[in-house]
Design an enzyme around this catalytic site. Sequence first.
Site, PDB file in Angstrom:
ATOM      1  N   ARG A   1       0.994  -1.219  -0.061  1.00 17.44           N
ATOM      2  CA  ARG A   1       0.125   0.175  -0.093  1.00 17.44           C
ATOM      3  C   ARG A   1       0.930   1.205  -0.111  1.00 17.44           C
ATOM      4  O   ARG A   1       1.843   1.303   0.900  1.00 17.44           O
ATOM      5  CB  ARG A   1      -0.934  -0.069   1.216  1.00 17.44           C
ATOM      6  CG  ARG A   1      -2.208  -0.892   1.136  1.00 17.44           C
ATOM      7  CD  ARG A   1      -2.873  -1.037   2.312  1.00 17.44           C
ATOM      8  NE  ARG A   1      -3.966  -1.555   2.434  1.00 17.44           N
ATOM      9  CZ  ARG A   1      -4.319  -2.951   3.036  1.00 17.44           C
ATOM     10  NH1 ARG A   1      -2.850  -3.559   3.412  1.00 17.44           N
ATOM     11  NH2 ARG A   1      -5.274  -3.721   3.113  1.00 17.44           N
TER      12      ARG A   1
ATOM     13  N   MET B   1       4.729   6.636   2.274  1.00 18.34           N
ATOM     14  CA  MET B   1       3.990   5.968   3.431  1.00 18.34           C
ATOM     15  C   MET B   1       3.712   4.629   3.273  1.00 18.34           C
ATOM     16  O   MET B   1       2.443   4.291   3.335  1.00 18.34           O
ATOM     17  CB  MET B   1       2.964   6.666   3.983  1.00 18.34           C
ATOM     18  CG  MET B   1       3.527   8.093   4.465  1.00 18.34           C
ATOM     19  SD  MET B   1       2.508   9.302   4.207  1.00 18.34           S
ATOM     20  CE  MET B   1       2.884  10.392   5.698  1.00 18.34           C
ATOM     21  N   PRO B   2       4.618   3.586   2.851  1.00 16.43           N
ATOM     22  CA  PRO B   2       4.112   2.379   2.524  1.00 16.43           C
ATOM     23  C   PRO B   2       4.022   1.441   3.662  1.00 16.43           C
ATOM     24  O   PRO B   2       4.639   1.480   4.650  1.00 16.43           O
ATOM     25  CB  PRO B   2       5.386   1.893   1.809  1.00 16.43           C
ATOM     26  CG  PRO B   2       6.370   2.897   1.855  1.00 16.43           C
ATOM     27  CD  PRO B   2       6.275   3.896   2.666  1.00 16.43           C
ATOM     28  N   PHE B   3       2.984   0.428   3.457  1.00 19.62           N
ATOM     29  CA  PHE B   3       2.692  -0.432   4.270  1.00 19.62           C
ATOM     30  C   PHE B   3       2.579  -1.598   3.545  1.00 19.62           C
ATOM     31  O   PHE B   3       1.988  -1.816   2.511  1.00 19.62           O
ATOM     32  CB  PHE B   3       1.511  -0.363   5.187  1.00 19.62           C
ATOM     33  CG  PHE B   3       1.192  -1.672   5.846  1.00 19.62           C
ATOM     34  CD1 PHE B   3       1.783  -1.844   7.304  1.00 19.62           C
ATOM     35  CD2 PHE B   3       0.201  -2.720   5.349  1.00 19.62           C
ATOM     36  CE1 PHE B   3       1.548  -3.111   7.824  1.00 19.62           C
ATOM     37  CE2 PHE B   3      -0.011  -3.917   6.287  1.00 19.62           C
ATOM     38  CZ  PHE B   3       0.738  -3.810   7.550  1.00 19.62           C
TER      39      PHE B   3
END
EC number: 5.3.2.-
Lengths: 69, 69, 69, 69, 69, 69
Positions: free
Chosen positions: D7, F1-3
């Site tokens: 994501r 802002m990776p997840f």
Amino acid sequence: MPFVSIRITREGNTAEQKAQVIREVTETLERVLHKPPHLTHIVIEEIDTDNWGYAGQTTTVVRQLPLEA
Amino acid sequence: MPFVSIRITREGNTAEQKAQVIREVTETLERVLHKPPHLTHIVIEEIDTDNWGYAGQTTTVVRQLPLEA
Amino acid sequence: MPFVSIRITREGNTAEQKAQVIREVTETLERVLHKPPHLTHIVIEEIDTDNWGYAGQTTTVVRQLPLEA
Amino acid sequence: MPFVSIRITREGNTAEQKAQVIREVTETLERVLHKPPHLTHIVIEEIDTDNWGYAGQTTTVVRQLPLEA
Amino acid sequence: MPFVSIRITREGNTAEQKAQVIREVTETLERVLHKPPHLTHIVIEEIDTDNWGYAGQTTTVVRQLPLEA
Amino acid sequence: MPFVSIRITREGNTAEQKAQVIREVTETLERVLHKPPHLTHIVIEEIDTDNWGYAGQTTTVVRQLPLEA
């Protein structure tokens, strides 16, 4: 209390097909695991072919190869 | 180091409402679990009503029924 | 019809704390987005510190550093 | 049989960048964990900045602050 | 190229039941959406009842109430 | 802002291997997408072979077949 996420590529899936998948998966969870339908939520998440990688390539590229489904 | 995914139907949720949810959930995780806000990421994933199934039907259909919320 | 997944590290979170998070997030979604609680499901997924990476290191390692929370 | 969900915020990521991420992560999983590429699926889920919260604020707001990356 | 995540409470689901769910959901996706089984991955994620919240309470508590399924 | 969520089967993955995956994927996201490591969170979710279905069968069964990797 199942929650089901179904990720598929966005490639012309119709509302009828998606409703059918929802109906059948809900029925499977009720019959096999005894989960009441009013507690079963199913989400279909459609992913652009540029954003789905398979075997190291995007599905956009895979779709142009001769054999892969 | 929390990561929170909130899936809701895409039905007119405003930027203000979403910002409020982000603010409050971050605050809850900080107060109750002592999670620092700068490590807390929250993603709101809005799903078309054709793609969210509940009780074996799409939410598009459920919305046309008399009583369900 | 919200579904919320909260991923946190598995580090001694108590049943009371988890119940409190569930209560508050459900309440936030009801008050801000008008989501009925009987359609709100929340799952807390606890992850071993060896399996959570932050800034390129596992949380197991991060916890041994002087400052990080 | 890995499945990877990445994501990120939707902020101008190009098809080339996404293809490169897919290629490299597939290669890492093959080399480090011996996972065959034909069993490795990777999905990149791009999230609007209004829908990604960090430190209690949306990324839309964070992007207007002086320092945050 | 579907990926399906099925989250259920961890409450005595047998290996046979889980294999049956996997078989049926794979078959549904093949028949309705024409997805080849060798590209279909399904993960069943079992969640402790303390960690699944419904209607603002943990499932541990809900299970002790008179009527809820 | 990776997840990033990486789901793999639970089959003897060592802490060293997992730390290496975390290191490399963080580096890829930094180099290719310019994501700062202190905003990158990676979770490795290990799934029992009874709970991972592939081609309509559990991985437990697939592992006993002659050829599949």
